[in-house]
Design an enzyme around this catalytic site. Structure first.
Site, PDB file in Angstrom:
ATOM      1  N   HIS A   1     -10.247   6.156  -5.057  1.00  0.00           N
ATOM      2  CA  HIS A   1      -9.678   5.603  -6.461  1.00  0.00           C
ATOM      3  C   HIS A   1      -9.790   4.712  -7.261  1.00  0.00           C
ATOM      4  CE1 HIS A   1      -5.806   8.685  -4.866  1.00  0.00           C
ATOM      5  NE2 HIS A   1      -6.840   9.351  -6.084  1.00  0.00           N
ATOM      6  N   GLY A   2     -10.899   4.681  -8.408  1.00  0.00           N
ATOM      7  CA  GLY A   2     -11.916   3.831  -9.089  1.00  0.00           C
ATOM      8  C   GLY A   2     -10.971   2.485  -9.460  1.00  0.00           C
ATOM      9  N   ASP A   3      -9.533   3.136  -9.763  1.00  0.00           N
ATOM     10  CA  ASP A   3      -8.240   1.687 -10.122  1.00  0.00           C
ATOM     11  C   ASP A   3      -7.864   1.154  -8.644  1.00  0.00           C
ATOM     12  OD1 ASP A   3      -6.967   3.366  -9.141  1.00  0.00           O
ATOM     13  OD2 ASP A   3      -5.630   3.868 -10.913  1.00  0.00           O
ATOM     14  N   GLU A   4      -8.465   1.316  -7.065  1.00  0.00           N
ATOM     15  CA  GLU A   4      -8.241   0.607  -6.334  1.00  0.00           C
ATOM     16  C   GLU A   4      -9.114   0.507  -5.550  1.00  0.00           C
ATOM     17  OE1 GLU A   4      -6.092   4.004  -4.144  1.00  0.00           O
ATOM     18  OE2 GLU A   4      -5.208   4.391  -5.977  1.00  0.00           O
TER      19      GLU A   4
ATOM     20  N   HIS B   1      -6.834   3.398   0.763  1.00  0.00           N
ATOM     21  CA  HIS B   1      -6.283   3.298  -1.054  1.00  0.00           C
ATOM     22  C   HIS B   1      -5.380   2.281  -1.404  1.00  0.00           C
ATOM     23  CE1 HIS B   1      -7.176   8.007  -1.176  1.00  0.00           C
ATOM     24  NE2 HIS B   1      -7.386   7.603  -0.233  1.00  0.00           N
TER      25      HIS B   1
ATOM     26  N   ASN C   1      -9.256  13.001  -4.871  1.00  0.00           N
ATOM     27  CA  ASN C   1      -8.563  13.199  -3.516  1.00  0.00           C
ATOM     28  C   ASN C   1      -7.586  14.343  -4.095  1.00  0.00           C
ATOM     29  OD1 ASN C   1      -7.776  12.391  -1.278  1.00  0.00           O
ATOM     30  ND2 ASN C   1      -5.749  11.065  -1.678  1.00  0.00           N
TER      31      ASN C   1
ATOM     32  N   TYR D   1       5.007  12.435  -0.082  1.00  0.00           N
ATOM     33  CA  TYR D   1       4.803  13.064  -1.342  1.00  0.00           C
ATOM     34  C   TYR D   1       3.842  14.142  -1.095  1.00  0.00           C
ATOM     35  CZ  TYR D   1       1.756  10.488  -3.398  1.00  0.00           C
ATOM     36  OH  TYR D   1      -0.212   9.466  -3.464  1.00  0.00           O
TER      37      TYR D   1
ATOM     38  N   GLU E   1      -2.877   2.468   3.053  1.00  0.00           N
ATOM     39  CA  GLU E   1      -2.514   2.260   2.011  1.00  0.00           C
ATOM     40  C   GLU E   1      -2.392   0.879   1.892  1.00  0.00           C
ATOM     41  OE1 GLU E   1      -2.581   3.543  -1.100  1.00  0.00           O
ATOM     42  OE2 GLU E   1      -2.069   5.542  -1.316  1.00  0.00           O
TER      43      GLU E   1
END
Length: 339
Positions: free
Chosen positions: A91-94, A192, A152, A252, A274
């Site tokens: 993910h680009g913002d991670e 992540h 993802n 989730y 994470e």
């Protein structure tokens, strides 16, 4: 400026590599740009050429190469040894993962002669590191890629016919899928941000309900996740996730994820890690995050080595490393659970 941007994109997206330093985004201060990352990867290849190989598995939407570092005492050669991969910046913002993975590579290079764990990895594993799967998303400071697709959620799914149109699949996704068709990986982890937990399959359920949905090798995956969690500074102390690990569907459900696809279609045991509660922490926190995650990254990769199926991890008494013996995991690199 607009004309230049369009022109440079049509020529292969080099704008996205050459102009990043001009972005006025405070979040990115202290983080590597895509150009910085490419330079760091290539510099690593020059500095550590005796134990590494640099290659690309493809390009992003805007033509940024997806660089991989392979670390081994015989890089590029086929050996009867397991291969493990780390994938960052899905993910680009991670972006923390891309920073930590470069630190991991450099730490191994600097220490493999004098450190037994680093030497174990170099001499017994082919470790492949993809620091950034989504360089365009990183440049744009958003989760999705240049087409605003969540990578993802872009893989074929076992429960629902999503992402079955090959022509609609994103180039970054196709690159990873082709990578696994060309190379057999025993284990894997993607990095992540936004929580602190080691996530394992299944990620989805047949009825889309949130509940524990175990895969056939649930014990093995719990073992892998526990290695990461208990090697971490404080992940295993989580009050939200017992032991710092979770079944993905219980947390989730998601569909089209990379983790389940790896396991089903490539026989690759992948975790989703994470590694930071904050998706994009200040860059001055990176050294601390590296120290918190260093042993987890090293121990997870080293756990593939068939040495009494154990690694020296500071588990609590009930998790004494000498008591770990999971035949499925010991032989992970020689089997496909879905043949």
């Amino acid at each position: 400026m607009v004309v230049e941007l369009v022109f440079r994109i049509l020529l292969g997206g080099s704008y996205f590599q050459d102009k990043q330093s001009k972005l006025s985004d405070d979040r990115a201060k202290g983080y590597m740009t895509n150009s910085d990352l490419e330079k760091a990867v290539k510099e690593f290849g020059r500095r550590c050429s005796n134990i590494s190989r640099i290659y690309s598995i493809g390009k992003s939407v805007h033509g940024v190469p997806l660089w991989v570092i392979e670390i081994s005492d015989k890089p590029g050669e086929e050996e009867p040894e397991p291969a493990f991969k780390f994938v960052g910046n899905v993910h680009g913002d991670e972006p923390v993962g891309r920073e930590l993975l470069l630190r991991l590579a450099n730490w191994i290079c600097d220490n493999y002669i004098k450190d037994s764990l680093a030497r174990l990895i170099v001499e017994n594993i082919h470790l492949h590191i993809l620091p950034s799967m989504n360089p365009d998303g990183y440049f744009l400071r958003r989760r999705g890629n240049a087409n605003n697709i969540d990578l993802n959620r872009d893989f074929p799914d076992q429960f629902f016919p999503v992402n079955n149109d090959i022509n609609a699949r994103q180039p970054e996704t196709r690159a990873v899928m082709n990578w696994l068709r060309e190379m057999q990986f025993a284990g894997s982890a993607s990095l992540h941000g936004g929580a602190l937990v080691a996530n394992y399959p299944w990620d989805g359920t047949e009825d889309k309900r949130r509940n524990y949905y175990a895969c056939p090798d649930d014990d093995t995956f719990r073992f892998m996740a526990s290695i990461y969690s208990h090697s971490h500074h404080n992940m295993s102390l989580s009050t939200e996730f017992p032991g710092g690990i979770t079944n993905g569907a219980l947390w989730y459900p998601i569909y089209g994820g990379m983790q389940d696809w790896n396991y089903i279609h490539a026989g690759c045991f992948e975790l989703t890690l994470e590694i930071s509660d904050n998706k994009w922490p200040n860059a001055n926190e990176i050294p601390t995050l590296w120290e918190y995650n260093k042993m987890s990254l090293l121990n997870l990769a080293a756990s593939l080595v068939k040495v009494h199926c154990s690694v020296a991890i500071d588990f609590p008494p009930m998790y004494s490393y000498a008591s770990f013996f999971f035949p499925a995991f010991c032989n992970i690199y020689s089997r496909n659970p879905h043949k």
